[in-house]
Write a protein that holds these residues in place. Structure first.
Motif, PDB file in Angstrom:
ATOM      1  N   UNK A 208       0.773  -1.147   0.008  1.00 20.99           N
ATOM      2  CA  UNK A 208       0.119   0.064  -0.050  1.00 20.99           C
ATOM      3  C   UNK A 208       0.911   1.334  -0.116  1.00 20.99           C
ATOM      4  N   UNK A 209       0.446   2.152  -0.416  1.00 21.52           N
ATOM      5  CA  UNK A 209       1.168   3.713  -0.633  1.00 21.52           C
ATOM      6  C   UNK A 209       1.183   4.196   0.839  1.00 21.52           C
ATOM      7  N   UNK A 214       3.972   6.467   5.670  1.00 20.49           N
ATOM      8  CA  UNK A 214       4.209   6.233   7.123  1.00 20.49           C
ATOM      9  C   UNK A 214       5.653   6.181   7.608  1.00 20.49           C
ATOM     10  N   UNK A 215       6.283   4.945   6.590  1.00 17.59           N
ATOM     11  CA  UNK A 215       7.719   4.698   6.929  1.00 17.59           C
ATOM     12  C   UNK A 215       8.950   5.940   6.619  1.00 17.59           C
ATOM     13  N   UNK A 220       9.871  12.430   1.271  1.00 19.80           N
ATOM     14  CA  UNK A 220      10.237  11.202   0.125  1.00 19.80           C
ATOM     15  C   UNK A 220       8.906  10.873  -0.245  1.00 19.80           C
ATOM     16  N   UNK A 221       7.874  10.774   0.099  1.00 18.78           N
ATOM     17  CA  UNK A 221       6.594  10.105  -0.396  1.00 18.78           C
ATOM     18  C   UNK A 221       6.191  11.153  -1.783  1.00 18.78           C
ATOM     19  N   UNK A 222       6.711  12.482  -1.501  1.00 17.00           N
ATOM     20  CA  UNK A 222       6.413  13.291  -2.903  1.00 17.00           C
ATOM     21  C   UNK A 222       7.324  12.846  -3.995  1.00 17.00           C
TER      22      UNK A 222
END
Length: 289
Positions: A208-209, A214-215, A220-222
């Motif tokens: 899952x994204x 969360x990690x 970094x998600x961007x």
């Protein structure tokens, strides 16, 4: 009015593919016939391969690692089978399209040395062949979704179409780029193989994204979302998996308003760069082959 004469063998563009649609159709037909010559199952391999791949990942990740939500595991994903297969369908299209397109010029070297026809036809034909294999997998996915109570909105279907367009443009652009480079440097095939190995794990096909967010945090998600394949996979989850859940699941923030337009722009830029590099290098294809 007399048509303007052109010198044969001059570098072309993707417009030549549109002008030679009949040749494109012949090349697609040829690739399909050659690929399944002497095969008992033929096009049925389009069902068998993703089916085996799905079973392996589902048992390993969904059952053993607990990504499938169950009565005793509320931390997993509901309808993980749909989630997994909707991502596999799209990533399989990309990996097959890019892998075959990057080898298309070298693989058709005998034909290229004998006659002239727009060289872009070969990578584009490889992408179209992958599209032919994509269709039966989509039929299975839609059937499974309908069985799970799938009721998508027009917006969700439009998002899936945009996601497929993103991945198709990216595969075509990279196929043109590496297909041309591979004529001069055969190491390009190994580089493509490594990229394809990473592609499945660099996008939320198996996980899952929310795990990434969360990690590794929002910053970094961007960067993670700048990967067009990631956006394509998320649009497929949004269109095919989300309507089969109870509504408690969510899509990545700004997927529709920001990330789909950004992914379309990046894929279009890659397609343009691939076409420019291809035009620059195609003049010596016959000599190098």
């Amino acid at each position: 009015m007399q048509e303007e004469l052109t010198v044969p063998g001059q570098p072309g563009s993707l417009k030549d593919v549109l002008r030679h649609r009949f040749l494109l159709k012949l090349l697609v037909s040829k690739e399909l016939k050659v690929r399944y010559r002497g095969s008992i199952l033929g096009l049925l391999w389009s069902y068998v391969k993703p089916g085996i791949q799905f079973l392996v990942f589902y048992v390993a990740l969904g059952v053993f690692l607990g990504l499938e939500e169950s009565a005793g595991n509320r931390g997993g994903l509901p309808n993980y089978a749909i989630y997994l297969f909707s991502g596999i369908v799209l990533i399989n299209f990309f990996t097959e399209a890019l892998g075959n397109a990057s080898r298309s010029i070298v693989g058709n070297g005998g034909l290229i040395k004998k006659i002239y026809l727009p060289r872009q036809l070969f990578p584009v034909a490889s992408v179209w062949v992958s599209g032919v294999h994509f269709v039966p997998q989509m039929v299975i996915l839609i059937g499974a979704c309908l069985f799970s109570g799938w009721r998508p909105s027009l917006l969700q279907l439009a998002a899936a179409a945009a996601g497929f367009l993103v991945v198709a443009m990216l595969a075509t652009g990279l196929g043109l780029l590496f297909g041309a480079i591979n004529v001069y440097f055969r190491d390009a095939e190994n580089l493509v193989d490594m990229l394809l190995m990473v592609a499945t794990w660099a996008s939320p096909v198996l996980y899952s994204w929310t795990m990434v967010q969360s990690k590794l945090g929002e910053t970094f998600f961007n960067f993670y979302q700048l990967n067009p394949i990631t956006v394509g996979v998320e649009t497929f989850h949004y269109a095919f998996w989300l309507p089969t859940t109870d509504g408690s699941q969510s899509i990545p923030p700004h997927l529709l308003s920001v990330w789909i337009p950004v992914a379309l722009a990046i894929s279009a830029a890659v397609l343009l760069i691939g076409q420019l590099v291809f035009r620059r290098l195609e003049g010596r294809f016959a000599q190098e082959l």
